[in-house]
Design an enzyme around this catalytic site. Structure first.
Site, mmCIF file in Angstrom:
data_model
loop_
_atom_site.group_PDB
_atom_site.id
_atom_site.type_symbol
_atom_site.label_atom_id
_atom_site.label_comp_id
_atom_site.label_asym_id
_atom_site.label_seq_id
_atom_site.Cartn_x
_atom_site.Cartn_y
_atom_site.Cartn_z
ATOM 1 N N HIS A 11 9.621 -4.714 6.097
ATOM 2 C CA HIS A 11 10.404 -3.784 5.281
ATOM 3 C C HIS A 11 11.767 -3.700 5.955
ATOM 4 O O HIS A 11 11.876 -3.223 7.086
ATOM 5 C CB HIS A 11 9.743 -2.408 5.222
ATOM 6 C CG HIS A 11 10.474 -1.452 4.322
ATOM 7 N ND1 HIS A 11 9.866 -0.383 3.730
ATOM 8 C CD2 HIS A 11 11.773 -1.402 3.913
ATOM 9 C CE1 HIS A 11 10.743 0.290 2.996
ATOM 10 N NE2 HIS A 11 11.910 -0.313 3.105
ATOM 11 N N ALA A 44 0.508 5.547 -0.130
ATOM 12 C CA ALA A 44 -0.415 6.673 -0.033
ATOM 13 C C ALA A 44 -0.460 7.449 -1.350
ATOM 14 O O ALA A 44 0.572 7.781 -1.925
ATOM 15 C CB ALA A 44 0.019 7.602 1.099
ATOM 16 N N LYS A 85 2.425 -5.757 9.048
ATOM 17 C CA LYS A 85 3.632 -5.281 8.376
ATOM 18 C C LYS A 85 4.383 -4.331 9.298
ATOM 19 O O LYS A 85 3.770 -3.465 9.933
ATOM 20 C CB LYS A 85 3.287 -4.575 7.066
ATOM 21 C CG LYS A 85 4.529 -4.196 6.253
ATOM 22 C CD LYS A 85 4.165 -3.491 4.960
ATOM 23 C CE LYS A 85 5.457 -3.141 4.201
ATOM 24 N NZ LYS A 85 5.203 -2.281 3.043
ATOM 25 N N GLY A 102 11.540 -4.426 0.309
ATOM 26 C CA GLY A 102 12.674 -3.513 0.276
ATOM 27 C C GLY A 102 13.604 -3.787 -0.882
ATOM 28 O O GLY A 102 14.196 -4.870 -0.977
ATOM 29 N N PRO A 112 0.841 -1.201 0.000
ATOM 30 C CA PRO A 112 0.000 0.000 0.000
ATOM 31 C C PRO A 112 0.876 1.251 0.000
ATOM 32 O O PRO A 112 1.830 1.348 0.771
ATOM 33 C CB PRO A 112 -0.794 -0.124 1.304
ATOM 34 C CG PRO A 112 0.026 -1.008 2.173
ATOM 35 C CD PRO A 112 0.750 -1.952 1.260
ATOM 36 N N CYS A 159 5.113 2.600 9.051
ATOM 37 C CA CYS A 159 5.199 3.951 8.494
ATOM 38 C C CYS A 159 6.232 4.782 9.263
ATOM 39 O O CYS A 159 6.165 4.883 10.487
ATOM 40 C CB CYS A 159 3.845 4.632 8.550
ATOM 41 S SG CYS A 159 3.851 6.297 7.827
#
Length: 378
Positions: free
Chosen positions: A182, A27, A152, A215, A25, A110
């Site tokens: 990630h 943004a 995640k 990544g 996902p 995030c």
């Protein structure tokens, strides 16, 4: 030369994911139009933009519009962000109770300051008990409808505060259907290189559910190398597909052991760009679509011989007629540039992570931080 890889199929809850590829996902990027475009190239799971749990509970109109899926999208995959177990559980109950999604992912990765300063995103797994309570409450809320809940996260806040191994074990123990890493810290943001050895370490620590790696996957070979080097069960692709939705076709071919498709010419890229714009118009209306497509232009034309004046025109496009006029001026036979398969999208520079006052004092404090903004999408 594309490698080959033999590995059991990825399964997340009731869903076989073949090839084992997930669209991350992003943004402002992974709306229904972009997801549909990507899905036209290859199978996998394509995750909606991040949705804020509080906005779901309060039925924010903009968020409800973002929770739109294509007619043939299966599974319908959504990512939730939240910091409060009760709010997250209530949002999950609404989503599964009203049949709004088939898979729910959660965002604990995030690195953006407006998120971490409130204890959310990549900051939250440091609070082990609170993290576990959020996952447990969300899994329980999703179970009744048979909807898998996945998690995640990043390596940690910074090099002095790694959280990924605890986060993986906790998510596994609390019933998550899969975890994704990630392989950067929040302090790295998107800079430097992802440390794939951390994915391998997580795979060693989490043994009963799938572990996905994220990544620096910019080519199909990158995906195969990550899986071969780390033993992970699948890959999550983010920035590598910006302006390159056909990457998912290359991934599908690679995992099936087929030759790679011929890279598109500039004319073929222009046709993809126009298709992307058409889908945006269908979803958001003409004016918003034309504003939205502008940010994709540099990604689509990366490395191609497109003059500065023409690039400016694409970056300011305001109508389909203007877009068609600009496309007509391109050299349609220009071959795809090898350099365009490298890193793309935001990279930025590393920096100190913004955290709530005293956040690092006690990892077992389960006090819920300040409520998140009611702003979905990042």
């Amino acid at each position: 030369m594309t490698q080959t890889l033999t590995k059991p199929a990825l399964r997340i809850g009731p869903y076989d994911v073949d090839p084992p590829v997930v669209l991350a996902p992003m943004a402002g990027i992974t709306n229904v139009a972009f997801r549909q475009l990507c899905q036209e190239y290859g199978a996998g799971i394509y995750v909606c933009e991040m949705i804020t749990a509080r906005a779901v509970v309060e039925r924010h109109p903009g968020t409800m519009h973002m929770m739109t899926f294509g007619e043939h999208e299966k599974p319908r995959s959504m990512q939730l962000y939240g910091v409060d177990p009760k709010t997250m559980a209530e949002a999950v109950r609404i989503i599964v109770g009203e049949g709004l999604a088939d898979h729910i992912d959660s965002n604990f990765g995030c690195p953006v300051a407006k998120v971490t300063r409130k204890g959310g995103g990549a900051a939250l797994p440091f609070k082990r008990r609170l993290f576990g309570q959020i996952v447990a409450a969300s899994v329980k809320a999703a179970e009744s409808a048979g909807v898998p809940f996945t998690v995640k996260f990043r390596v940690g806040i910074d090099d002095d505060h790694h959280t990924f191994l605890d986060a993986g074990r906790i998510a596994e123990a609390e019933g998550a259907a899969a975890v994704s890493l990630h392989a950067r810290t929040a302090a790295q943001r998107y800079s430097g290189q992802a440390d794939w050895t951390k994915i391998a370490a997580l795979k060693d620590a989490v043994t009963t559910i799938p572990v996905l790696g994220n990544g620096d996957i910019f080519t199909a070979d990158d995906a195969l190398r990550m899986m071969a080097q780390t033993g992970c069960d699948g890959v999550v692709v983010g920035r590598g597909c910006l302006g390159r939705p056909w990457l998912f076709g290359e991934l599908e071919a690679a995992f099936a052991g087929r030759p790679q498709p011929t890279p598109p010419t500039l004319g073929e890229v222009a046709r993809v760009l126009r298709r992307h714009t058409e889908l945006l118009v269908q979803h958001d209306g003409h004016d918003k679509a034309m504003r939205d497509i502008r940010k994709h232009m540099a990604w689509y034309f990366m490395g191609f011989p497109v003059g500065s004046e023409l690039r400016r025109g694409f970056a300011m496009v305001s109508s389909m007629a203007q877009l068609d006029d600009l496309i007509a001026q391109l050299d349609h036979d220009a071959p795809f540039p090898e350099a365009a398969t490298g890193p793309r999208g935001r990279q930025g520079s590393p920096g100190k992570v913004t955290l709530p006052h005293g956040w690092l004092d006690n990892p077992d404090d389960d006090l819920v931080p300040e409520a998140e903004d009611m702003h979905s999408g990042g």
